[in-house]
Structures are given as C-alpha cells and as structure tokens.
Write a protein that holds these residues in place. Structure first.
Motif, PDB file in Angstrom:
ATOM      1  N   ILE B   5       0.826  -1.188   0.000  1.00  0.00           N
ATOM      2  CA  ILE B   5       0.000   0.000   0.000  1.00  0.00           C
ATOM      3  C   ILE B   5       0.865   1.244   0.000  1.00  0.00           C
ATOM      4  CG2 ILE B   5      -0.246   0.042   2.515  1.00  0.00           C
ATOM      5  CD1 ILE B   5      -2.513   1.510  -0.168  1.00  0.00           C
ATOM      6  N   PHE B   9       0.578   4.125  -2.609  1.00  0.00           N
ATOM      7  CA  PHE B   9       0.307   5.436  -2.050  1.00  0.00           C
ATOM      8  C   PHE B   9       1.353   6.454  -2.509  1.00  0.00           C
ATOM      9  CE2 PHE B   9      -0.095   8.507   1.367  1.00  0.00           C
ATOM     10  CZ  PHE B   9      -1.446   8.501   1.624  1.00  0.00           C
TER      11      PHE B   9
ATOM     12  N   GLU C 187      -1.090   5.225  15.781  1.00  0.00           N
ATOM     13  CA  GLU C 187      -1.860   4.963  14.556  1.00  0.00           C
ATOM     14  C   GLU C 187      -1.219   5.595  13.319  1.00  0.00           C
ATOM     15  OE1 GLU C 187      -5.922   6.119  16.190  1.00  0.00           O
ATOM     16  OE2 GLU C 187      -6.447   5.028  14.356  1.00  0.00           O
ATOM     17  N   THR C 188      -0.559   6.732  13.517  1.00  0.00           N
ATOM     18  CA  THR C 188      -0.062   7.472  12.353  1.00  0.00           C
ATOM     19  C   THR C 188       1.422   7.243  12.088  1.00  0.00           C
ATOM     20  OG1 THR C 188       0.360   9.426  13.704  1.00  0.00           O
ATOM     21  CG2 THR C 188      -1.805   9.287  12.639  1.00  0.00           C
ATOM     22  N   PHE C 190       2.890   3.891  13.302  1.00  0.00           N
ATOM     23  CA  PHE C 190       3.141   2.452  13.414  1.00  0.00           C
ATOM     24  C   PHE C 190       4.209   2.118  14.447  1.00  0.00           C
ATOM     25  CE2 PHE C 190       1.786   3.419   9.060  1.00  0.00           C
ATOM     26  CZ  PHE C 190       0.551   2.806   9.090  1.00  0.00           C
TER      27      PHE C 190
ATOM     28  N   ILE D  63      -3.362   0.222   5.559  1.00  0.00           N
ATOM     29  CA  ILE D  63      -3.758   1.497   6.167  1.00  0.00           C
ATOM     30  C   ILE D  63      -5.207   1.838   5.847  1.00  0.00           C
ATOM     31  CG2 ILE D  63      -1.418   2.442   6.323  1.00  0.00           C
ATOM     32  CD1 ILE D  63      -2.131   4.142   3.822  1.00  0.00           C
ATOM     33  N   ALA D  65      -6.634   3.048   3.375  1.00  0.00           N
ATOM     34  CA  ALA D  65      -6.767   4.408   2.848  1.00  0.00           C
ATOM     35  C   ALA D  65      -6.292   4.446   1.406  1.00  0.00           C
ATOM     36  CB  ALA D  65      -5.927   5.386   3.676  1.00  0.00           C
ATOM     37  N   VAL D  95      -6.301   5.270   7.853  1.00  0.00           N
ATOM     38  CA  VAL D  95      -5.445   6.360   8.331  1.00  0.00           C
ATOM     39  C   VAL D  95      -4.486   6.821   7.240  1.00  0.00           C
ATOM     40  CG1 VAL D  95      -3.813   4.667   9.296  1.00  0.00           C
ATOM     41  CG2 VAL D  95      -3.756   7.009  10.095  1.00  0.00           C
ATOM     42  N   VAL D  96      -4.335   8.132   7.112  1.00  0.00           N
ATOM     43  CA  VAL D  96      -3.225   8.658   6.311  1.00  0.00           C
ATOM     44  C   VAL D  96      -2.120   8.956   7.302  1.00  0.00           C
ATOM     45  CG1 VAL D  96      -2.428  10.391   4.682  1.00  0.00           C
ATOM     46  CG2 VAL D  96      -4.831   9.702   4.677  1.00  0.00           C
ATOM     47  N   PRO D  97      -1.040   8.171   7.232  1.00  0.00           N
ATOM     48  CA  PRO D  97      -0.007   8.277   8.261  1.00  0.00           C
ATOM     49  C   PRO D  97       0.644   9.666   8.278  1.00  0.00           C
ATOM     50  CG  PRO D  97       0.299   6.303   6.887  1.00  0.00           C
ATOM     51  CD  PRO D  97      -0.731   7.151   6.218  1.00  0.00           C
ATOM     52  N   MET D  98       1.329   9.953   9.344  1.00  0.00           N
ATOM     53  CA  MET D  98       2.040  11.223   9.543  1.00  0.00           C
ATOM     54  C   MET D  98       2.880  11.559   8.291  1.00  0.00           C
ATOM     55  SD  MET D  98       2.138  13.311  12.171  1.00  0.00           S
ATOM     56  CE  MET D  98       1.895  12.487  13.756  1.00  0.00           C
ATOM     57  N   PHE D 146      -1.688  14.589   9.764  1.00  0.00           N
ATOM     58  CA  PHE D 146      -2.249  13.244   9.624  1.00  0.00           C
ATOM     59  C   PHE D 146      -3.764  13.339   9.500  1.00  0.00           C
ATOM     60  CE2 PHE D 146      -2.194  14.421  14.054  1.00  0.00           C
ATOM     61  CZ  PHE D 146      -3.479  14.102  14.472  1.00  0.00           C
ATOM     62  N   ILE D 148      -7.225  10.572  10.197  1.00  0.00           N
ATOM     63  CA  ILE D 148      -7.680   9.259  10.663  1.00  0.00           C
ATOM     64  C   ILE D 148      -9.208   9.198  10.542  1.00  0.00           C
ATOM     65  CG2 ILE D 148      -7.821   7.698  12.656  1.00  0.00           C
ATOM     66  CD1 ILE D 148      -5.384   9.154  13.837  1.00  0.00           C
TER      67      ILE D 148
END
Lengths: 207, 207, 207, 207, 207, 207
Positions: B5, B9, C187-188, C190, D63, D65, D95-98, D146, D148
């Motif tokens: 992903i 992404f 969550e953001t 890992f 994720i 997303a 989630v869109v990670p940091m 981020f 979520i």
C-alpha cells in the motif's frame, strides 16, 4: 595583472550566472515563468530595444483605436523581467472596449489628448476620471477597465504592465466572438437573446 | 501488504511531483526561473554536495583576493532553490572591490582574520564595520558593497546568497573593462578623462 | 550646484523607496511577508551585523549539539531579504536529530571536523555523505534531514537558509514532546506503544 | 469591420501572451517553475478537466486508505497555476499516516464520514480536531500532519494544495522504506534498534 | 430580487477580499511587501491617478536633468501592484548619471528628442543605443545604466518600473556624496586620491 | 536532560520563526501580502478549522445559487498560505453568472449533481464541459468563467483557490450594479441602451 585577476574573478561568477536577464528564445519551449533564454553570446542590444511604438497604429476601424504591444515577442529582452509596454492610439471617438489583463497590473500615461479611463473593483465600485496630457492612472490586475478618447483630437498614451505577458481579454470578443453558445451567454449574463445574436453577428460569433 | 500500500500510495504522489528539487541539467535550455531539471533517476548525492570550497583560492594577484563560487554550475542541486554560497579568500591587503549582486542578497560570515565590510543604501547612507572571526553581515540585494582585509593575516569568509544565480557586477570592471566609450563614462560618472583612460589601460577597456 | 541637484534628484526618489531593505521592528505587527520595517532614520549598521555566532554554543547536553541562529530576531536586517544563517556546533558524538525546515532550503558548509549529513526526498530516496572541512551540501526545502559528527573531534558548520524564518520541526520533539495522544502517534507512525511512551517520558510529552 | 478590428486588436496581444495558462507538455523538459507549455493550438478542454477522482480509491490495504491525486501529470492544465487537488478515501479504521507536503499548504474538506485531522507546528504545538461532513481544515506548508477515520463508516474528503506539485513525504516510508542505515536512523530519531528493524521489515527498508 | 441575491452573493465574497488592490496608507507601518492598506471605504479614484508628471521637471542644474517619480508616495494605488512610473526631462546636454535600481527592471519610452541610453551586464558587456522618439529600451534589474540627451533639443521620456519602489542608487552620489572614507573608496575603486577628493568636494562628501 | 537540550534547541529556533503560519488578526492593519499575524500564543485549532461550509447556502433567489466562502475572514489560518475554498450550491436551474477571480486560479470539484462549467481564454477560445459527480475542472487566474446546473437535481461543488483572497468580479454586477454611466457602458461594451437600462433596473445600477 590586475586585468587577469579581474578576468578570473569575473569569469568564475559569470560562468554561473546567465540570469541578470533571460532574453527570450522565441523558438524554444516556453514554461510557466516565460520563454527559454537565448545563449548569452547571441544576445545583442537590439534584444532590449524596440522601435515599433514610434508610429501611430491604424485607427481606421470601428473602435477608432489601435494598440501596439512591446511584449516578449517584440522585445525578447523583457522575458522574465516583470515588465512590458504598449502604445495606445485613439482617434476622435475612439475607445478601448471593456477588458481585463488576467496576468498583470497597468499604468497608463497620457501623452497627447484627453482620455476618460476607469476600472471596476471586486466590490463593484467604479473608479473613473478624465485624464489629460501627463496624467497617469493605475489599473489593478485582473479588473475590468476601459479607455475612451474624451477630447476632440487624436489621443496617444502608453500603457506599462507588471508582466511581460499581461494577457488581454476583451469582454465583447470573449462573449460574442467565438463559439460560446447563445443560450449559455444568456444564462450567464442575463442579456437578451436579440442583443446576444446582434453582437454575435457583428463580432463573428457562432453557436 | 503494508509495503504494497505504501508503494502504491507513494507512487501516485511521486509520479506527479518531481519538484521538491530541480537539479540543473546544465546542457538543457535555461529559463527565467533557472535551468531545466535532470531526470530524477539521474540525480545523485553528488548533485547536492561540492568539495571545491575546501581549498583556498589563488590570491597571488593585484587585488590579493579570490572568490570561489558554488552556484548552479558547480552544485546543480541549488537550481531553483533560492540559495547559493561562495568562498572568499583575502590575503593581507586583499580587497573585493566595490560591486553589486543584481539578483540576490548576501550574508557574509567571517571564518578567519578580520574584514572591513560595508554597503551603501539607495538613500546614500553608508553602513560599514570591521568584522572579526564569527561575525556576520548582511548586504541587501542590488546595493554597492565591498570587503577589505582589515587585519595582518590571511582572511577567510563564506558568502551566502538568496539566489542560485545572484550575479556579480564589479564597478571598475563594468566601467573600465569593456568597450564603453570614454566620453560616455566621463559624462555619466564625472570622472576625469585621465582617470578614465588610466583605469581603462589597467583593466583592458577600449573605446 | 551639482550637489544641490543631486540632493533634489536623490530626494525625490528616496522619499518614495524605503524598500531596498526593511529592517525588522520586532515590536510592531508581523505579516505574512515578515516584520514591519523600522523607520529608515532609526536603522544603524548594527541592524545588519551580528556577533553572536562567534562563540561555540553549549554542547554539554544529550545530543552534544548546539544551534545558534541569526534570524530576524537576532539580525533585524535580514527581514524580508530571503536569507539567514545559523551556527552549528557538534561535540564528539553530537547529532542534529532528524528535522525539517518547512519554510526554506539550506546550505551547510563545514568549517571544522567531519559531518555525516543527509536528506530524504519525496520519492523516499536517501542522499547522504560524509562531509569534510570545506565541503558544502544543500538540503531542499521541507525535506527530512540530519547532521551527525562523523569524526573524533569537535565539528563546526554554518547553515544558510533561503528565508529569514525557515522554521525548524524536529521530528522527535514534534512527535513526543507535546500533548499529541499516544494512540494517535501510534496509529499514524506504526511505532509500538512502549516505544512511544519511552520517548514521551524522555522528551516530556503528555497524553 | 468591427470584427476585423477586433481580430487585429486581439491578434496583436494574443501573439505575445501564451501565458494565461501553461498546459504541461509532459514529454518536454521540466524547470523549477514547472513543465514546459503545450503549444496553444494543441490545448483542449480535456487538459483542464479530470474524471479520475469520481471513483473511490482501493482501500483494501493495511492502512485502509487511498489517495488519488489530480496534479500536473493527471490534469496538465494545473501546471504553473499554484493549485491542485486529490481525493482521499478512508475505510473504517483507515489512516493517512504522519506526513508532510514540502512544497505546499493544504485544505481538507470532508464530504462524507468523520475524520480526525491534525498538524504540529514548528513550535511543537499540536492542532487537531474531529471533523465532520462539510468541515474544512487547513494544514500550513511543510508541517507534519495526519488524517484518521474517526467514525464507523467509510470517509471521503478532498484535499486542495497551493501548488501543482506539493510533494508528499510519508514519515514511516522516509525512515523505514529505503536504504537509510539503521544506525543513522537510531542516532537521529532515538528510536530503539528493535523498533527500527521491525518497521524496516514491514516497509521493505534495507541497511 | 435578482438584485438582492447579487448583493448577498457579492457581499459574501467581497467581505473576504480587500486585496484586488492595497492602496497605501502612508501613515501606517510598512512591511517587506509594501505599505499597509487604506480601509476600502476610504479609497477614491484619486488614489489611482496622479497629475504630477504633466509638467516638466526643473532642469536648471548641473546635470540638466530632472526625474519626477510616481511611486507609492505619490500614487498610493500602486502599492503592492508591482509597477510604477517616472518622468524624465533632459535639457540639451542633460544626463542621468550612471545608476542602478536595486529593486526593479525599467522600460524607457522616448516621447520627445533623442536619448543615448545603455546598460552593462554582469558579464561586463555593454548594451547601448541612441533612441529616438517612440523607441523603447529595457534595463534589467540591478544593472548599471545611464541616459544622455543625444540631440540638440529638450528630451522627454517616461520610465516604467517592475516595482512600486524600485530604488535608485546613483553611482557618484553613493561613492562621493556621503561619509564613506576616501581611503576605502580608493581601495575598492582604484580611483586616484585626487579624483576622489575632487568629486567629494563637488558632491558634499566628507571623510 | 535530553528534554532540556531539546527545549533550548527548539527555543532558539522558534523564537526566531513565527512564520510557518500567520493567522490573520482581522482587527490589525492589512498589507499587500495579507493580514497581520495573531500572536502565536493566541492561535488555536479553531483558527484552522471552519464548519460554515457544512450546510447548503440559500438558493431561494433569482440565480438559484449560493456561494459560501472560507477565506481569511472565515478561516484566519489561511492568511498568507496561498489557498482558500468555497462551497457552491446550485438549485435546479441555478447559475453562477459569468465572472472572474482577479487574484487566483480555481479548481472546481463536483460533489453532487451535474454542472456545465467553462472559461474563455485571452485568445478568445472557449473551454467548457458538462461535469458530473467527482469531475474536476481548473479555471486559470483572471479569466471569465461560469457554472450552470446541468441536471435535474440540486448540485453541490467545492471551489478551491490559489489565494486566500482570490476576489470575485461578477460581470453583470460590475457593469449594471453600480453608478457607471450608461453611455460609458454602451461605448465600451456595444450593448444597446435599452439592454443596459433594463439590466441597470434589475441590478440597481444608477447613472
């Protein structure tokens, strides 16, 4: 000796900086910031000079006006410099119709005659005045504005722009001089169908 | 899975944005905003690193000074980033003559020795000071400025610029090192004919 | 006579242009382009000079590093000019942790010692190298980068920025040094809960 | 007649200004300001329109997303215009990670569902909030942020950017998804070796 | 009814955008981008119009020249717009001495008479030409340039600038019209002591 | 310990950089670059969030449309960031009349229903298309454009702008909704007197 050091000194720098100007190479690709640059060794004084504004434009036409530009295509030296100029001739009764420059602000200086000029702000307030010889007026970027010969003699002015490519969108031509369908024009301007078709007829619009 | 992903992404985005840098392709056309970009896959760490400022420049010359630039030509990675740097070596008695950078502001930081530096504003006010090791001084864009070794030892400084191509116009060289006719120089600078001709002689000017 | 004309000539212009610099009035309102300008008559040479980078910063701390800035607050003359500078001291084992400058690009020049420096691109490619005295490296705007003392002696470098207010976002401090809730961090990023809480403990984070 | 003058009038101007837009020629060289422009006669409406954001991205991944961009590569008409857009789909738990956008600010508008979004400033202050349908939030350029899914249903949002190429640096991928050596990561992030290696394993990092 | 909707429609927008112009409030603080804006309700047409360029400046002085500016101080409407203008009168024998505009490029248009104008590039190449009525010439930002009456009659020209505050640094005045010490001038320009002192005497310099 | 160093480290920097954002202080003077900044300690999350686009605007009016902006006045956090957004509601038969944004480009994303949108270039070429849910279209800065509900249901879209203050000039209101004299309108638009007076009547224009 001094000479040699200066040559070296200057060489080091100049080899890295061709950008105190970027004279347009009109045959090369253009980007968002303007035309590609001519090679420095091909640049001459004539890239920065233009004589085409010396003669009056031909005002023997319906609007009795002529605009002669000095933009990158005419003066490659303005490319990338944030400035350009045009000559405006208005015969008696002449008018530059309502228009905008999407990409730059303008200063008009009246050289001869009298010109009624104005613009309309985003807040729909009108700013207009009759300008006489020597007067200047500034037109902020992107706002509708116009110039009308306000006197009984030929008028001459120069318009400077804050961009080498300010653009020009003449309202009537944008609305009536292309294939924008009449029903869309009418819906988005509230003009009557007869009015739209009449001006389409004059200006060559279709659809 | 997470990997995949992320790859997707990131691929979607990176395929659309090669512009967190634009490493100069020195062989491609240049535009007003700088050089064309190398293809991302051809970019290496060495495009962002330069070792040429590690050694002192040769100051065995009349001004006893050397400037070694790290501009786009030397460090292609600075292209488009609004920054560059140069090394300045001043032997005892060395001087960087009165000059301007038409395209950028400068910060000088003195690493070794002592340097008298100054600039003159548009309002003709002089700002100058003797700088010692660790001192910095800022020179606003386009204003005449100078640096002189103010001590009895070799001086070293680094000059950073707010452009990858700040330009350099050395006053004496601009006036006396080309074919600008003496009478024009004299009319526009009020310098005496003898003075102009003397410096033309030294600096190789003609006309 | 000549004098008088020059005074007039220059007065007309200078009365209209206080903007070859805009020295920060740190007590006045700030806007998107920087601080308000001091009145020209209050500007002195010391607004353009700063001596605070002459002494090593205190590296007696866990990261064994010190950064001493010369931004608008320290050198009001840089306000609006698109440039600033900082001093970097790295004791043996010292490190400038992973960070970004959201508002500017950086050039690092190593004055003493050896520094391993690198950055990571939007395309997740790593560019890093061990730099020795005199080497420079450029870090494009907004990208994660770091500097580590790579030698067995104290290291010194200067970092120039393409903005008088480049900003500094240190990754660890942004994640673990405030009240960002642990579950959001986890969550953001890992990262494991234990890892997050451990670093929150060290860096004073709550929540 | 009127027609002819308008044509002349307009021709003079338009011949000098291809720049009210600069539709990207994706096959030509790119510069710091963006892609080269397509020839005006090759530009069509479809250069300004994109239908690729109409369908949900695939969120069947870890994720949960998907981000679907409309940048210069997808909508050549945005080239040089200082704007772009992307679609964000978040499945339940998504989630869109940091991450940061090194080259632009962002506005998020929530179309469906509920999203917890936030950013951290240079001063390490956290700004976050749970956004519901119709809410917007702005994320200043270059700062960690981020998103979520904060609800129990699929969430949909659009993110607009102040650049046609804002860039995307996802923190985890930048740290753990390439060949940045583990010891450098650990020294510059204070993360434990086990944590680094675990995430390198997941994200495909080496070294 | 239509009216009411338009009022609402327009009100919503205009309440949020006072910035299609920012007419200078000359009494308020100035920032790097220009003067603060007058309140929109206080703006009048006269903020965009200026009549002060209509009359010839006084050329009864040693350089037989007069420059009359229309910058923010004279035409508050140009503030923030990236454009301004000035009138140039040159009596027979008149000259605008060697100078730079640190903050903007210039286009000169000759209205009457004949003017020899030129500039010198960073690469020390000279570009000069005798311009007649209607000719224009562009002078790139920050480069030394000059204008000389090349004819036997009064000359008149208008100079447009790519900034509302282009600045003006007249070489002779910068060197000889202030308290810059003679020894510094001599070291940084290679001019003879006698020459420096002679011009200091004429131009009022001290030190 | 680590904490303390980070605090120092970060303090040095953050004390010099309030500019990763400049939240508008709507009560302080505005400059060409935007509003003055709130003091950082007064900034809250709500300066970056806005809920006012969540509800449909009132389309019970003649154009059956409503535009709800989120500009600096509504979302102070966008000040200085080069981005803003607005909500567009179009009832069946609704239309956003022909207009320009003098200060910014726009991207429209259709959320619901179907919208016929188009713009006209400086070269008077028309670009228009019927957009369905999920489609986007970009409108370059300063060009005339329009949006019409093309379907049989309510339509909803969001428009993003490349400026926090893009401006809005609605053609009909600019021409017919103020005191611009009818004869000037007629001379500069070629519209018939009856048409002008009819629309002045509807839109409240005088003169």
């Amino acid at each position: 000796m001094l000479l040699s050091i200066f040559f070296i000194f200057s060489f080091l720098f100049s080899s890295s900086n061709a950008l105190d100007f970027c004279v347009a190479d009109l045959s090369a690709p253009q980007g968002p910031a303007g035309y590609s640059c001519k090679k420095p060794e091909a640049v001459t004084t004539d890239d920065f000079v233009f004589s085409g504004l010396g003669a009056a434009g031909n005002t023997s036409n319906l609007i009795k006006a002529a605009v002669t530009p000095a933009f990158s295509a005419q003066v490659p030296g303005v490319n990338g410099l944030g400035i350009s100029i045009a000559r405006l001739d208005l015969a008696v009764g002449g008018v530059v119709p309502m228009h905008t420059h999407p990409g730059g602000s303008e200063i008009l200086v009246v050289i001869q005659g009298s010109i009624c000029a104005g613009f309309i702000s985003s807040a729909n307030k009108v700013y207009f005045k009759s300008l006489k010889k020597g007067d200047i007026m500034v037109f902020p970027q992107g706002l509708l504005h116009f110039q009308i010969n306000a006197g009984k003699t030929q008028a001459l002015a120069f318009a400077s722009f804050s961009s080498p490519s300010p653009g020009l969108q003449i309202l009537d031509f944008a609305l009536f001089g292309n294939n924008l369908p009449s029903d869309i024009i009418e819906e988005t301007t509230f003009l009557d169908d007869a009015q739209v078709k009449k001006l389409k007829g004059v200006l060559g619009g279709t659809g």
